[in-house]
Enzyme design. Sequence first.
Site, mmCIF file in Angstrom:
data_model
loop_
_atom_site.group_PDB
_atom_site.id
_atom_site.type_symbol
_atom_site.label_atom_id
_atom_site.label_comp_id
_atom_site.label_asym_id
_atom_site.label_seq_id
_atom_site.Cartn_x
_atom_site.Cartn_y
_atom_site.Cartn_z
ATOM 1 N N CYS A 205 36.053 -13.344 20.820
ATOM 2 C CA CYS A 205 36.750 -12.219 21.445
ATOM 3 C C CYS A 205 38.221 -12.216 21.007
ATOM 4 O O CYS A 205 38.934 -13.201 21.207
ATOM 5 C CB CYS A 205 36.654 -12.339 22.966
ATOM 6 S SG CYS A 205 37.566 -11.090 23.884
ATOM 7 N N ASP B 242 32.275 -14.475 24.009
ATOM 8 C CA ASP B 242 32.866 -13.139 23.931
ATOM 9 C C ASP B 242 32.830 -12.516 25.316
ATOM 10 O O ASP B 242 32.032 -12.922 26.173
ATOM 11 C CB ASP B 242 32.099 -12.263 22.942
ATOM 12 C CG ASP B 242 32.785 -10.908 22.739
ATOM 13 O OD1 ASP B 242 33.834 -10.878 22.085
ATOM 14 O OD2 ASP B 242 32.271 -9.890 23.242
ATOM 15 N N SER B 243 33.677 -11.521 25.529
ATOM 16 C CA SER B 243 33.702 -10.847 26.819
ATOM 17 C C SER B 243 32.444 -10.023 27.060
ATOM 18 O O SER B 243 32.187 -9.603 28.186
ATOM 19 C CB SER B 243 34.932 -9.941 26.917
ATOM 20 O OG SER B 243 34.918 -8.979 25.878
ATOM 21 N N CYS C 145 38.728 -6.211 16.166
ATOM 22 C CA CYS C 145 37.874 -6.168 17.358
ATOM 23 C C CYS C 145 36.430 -6.295 16.886
ATOM 24 O O CYS C 145 36.040 -5.682 15.881
ATOM 25 C CB CYS C 145 38.071 -4.864 18.127
ATOM 26 S SG CYS C 145 36.932 -4.651 19.525
ATOM 27 N N GLU D 174 30.024 1.070 22.805
ATOM 28 C CA GLU D 174 29.265 0.623 23.976
ATOM 29 C C GLU D 174 28.282 1.683 24.460
ATOM 30 O O GLU D 174 27.215 1.367 24.997
ATOM 31 C CB GLU D 174 30.224 0.255 25.115
ATOM 32 C CG GLU D 174 31.057 -0.989 24.869
ATOM 33 C CD GLU D 174 30.311 -2.272 25.188
ATOM 34 O OE1 GLU D 174 29.138 -2.213 25.599
ATOM 35 O OE2 GLU D 174 30.912 -3.357 25.023
ATOM 36 N N HIS E 137 33.786 -5.093 18.019
ATOM 37 C CA HIS E 137 32.996 -3.855 18.100
ATOM 38 C C HIS E 137 33.170 -2.972 16.865
ATOM 39 O O HIS E 137 32.280 -2.191 16.528
ATOM 40 C CB HIS E 137 33.406 -3.034 19.329
ATOM 41 C CG HIS E 137 32.866 -3.539 20.620
ATOM 42 N ND1 HIS E 137 33.242 -4.755 21.163
ATOM 43 C CD2 HIS E 137 31.988 -2.989 21.507
ATOM 44 C CE1 HIS E 137 32.612 -4.927 22.318
ATOM 45 N NE2 HIS E 137 31.864 -3.878 22.544
#
Length: 275
Positions: free
Chosen positions: A75, A12-13, A194, A160, A196
Site C-alpha cells: 500500500c 494492503d488496505s 497506487c 473499485e 489500483h
Amino acid sequence: MRTKNAPIGIFDSGVGGLTVMKDITGRLPSYDYLYLGDSARTPYGNRSFESIYRFTLQCVKYLFTQQCHLVILACNTASAKALRTIQQRDLPDLAPHKRVLGVIRPTAEVIGLHSDTGHVGVLGTTGTIQSDSYKIEIKQQFPRLSVYQQACPMWVPLVENGEHNHPGADYFVKKYLDQLRQQSATIDTMLLACTHYPLLISKIRSMLDTGISLLSQGPIVAASLQDYLKRHPEIDEQCSQNGTRRFLTTDAPELFDHHAATFFGQKVQSEYVEV
C-alpha cells in the site's frame, strides 16, 4: 534451515496490493505468500496519519503472528505514512529480527534511470501526494530530478466500482493527466504510485505521447525484493518455499474474492480474520 511455514507477508488496505503480489509471485514463484487486505477499513488514502499508522501496525503485528519474518507494505499510503515509524520506533522492541519493507524507496531508486529530460511525474492518492514521500525519496536518489505530483482522487473509486474500462472513466483519466502536464511540458516519465492504477494503464497510455515512459510499481518492487533476499540471506533463509498463496481479509471474503480476481488475474479464495 528454513522454517516449514514462514510465508512472506504482503499487506494492503484492500485488494489493490494484489497487482504488486501478482508481479512478486511471478518473479519469485517458489516462496510462500500470505496476503492481508484490510478491506473493512479501506480506503486509507484520505485518513489521518494517526489512523493509517495504527491500522498498518495492527496488520503488521497480525502477519508476525502468522510466522511472517518479512512483510511488504504494498500500500502506497501505508508506505508513505506508517513505514518509517514502524521501522524506527516499533520494530526494535516488537520484533528486532523481522523486517518491514515498502514500495516507495524501490521505485525512487530507479525512476531517474528512465528519464532523459530530468522531469518526472507522480500520480497517486491524495494521502500519498500530500505526504511528499515520493518527492523526498526521489530527490535523495536523484537530486537533479524535477518531481511533479498529481493527486487522482477519482481513480481508485473508478477501479473499485468496475468502471475503469468504460468510456465514463476517460474524463477523469484525462483530467488528472492534463493537470500533471500543465505543471511541466517536459515530463517524460510518469509513475503510477497506487496499486489500483495499473488497471487504468491502457486508458492512460492512450492519452500520452509515445515518448513518455509509464512506470507501474509491481515489476519494480518484485525485482527489488529479489535483490533484497539475495543481499540478506539471513532473512531469505527464514522464508519458506512451498509455492503456497493464502489470502486474508478483514471484511466479507466473497466481496474480496470478487474484486481480487480482477487485480490478481485469477480467482482466489480468501479467509476472514480480525486484526
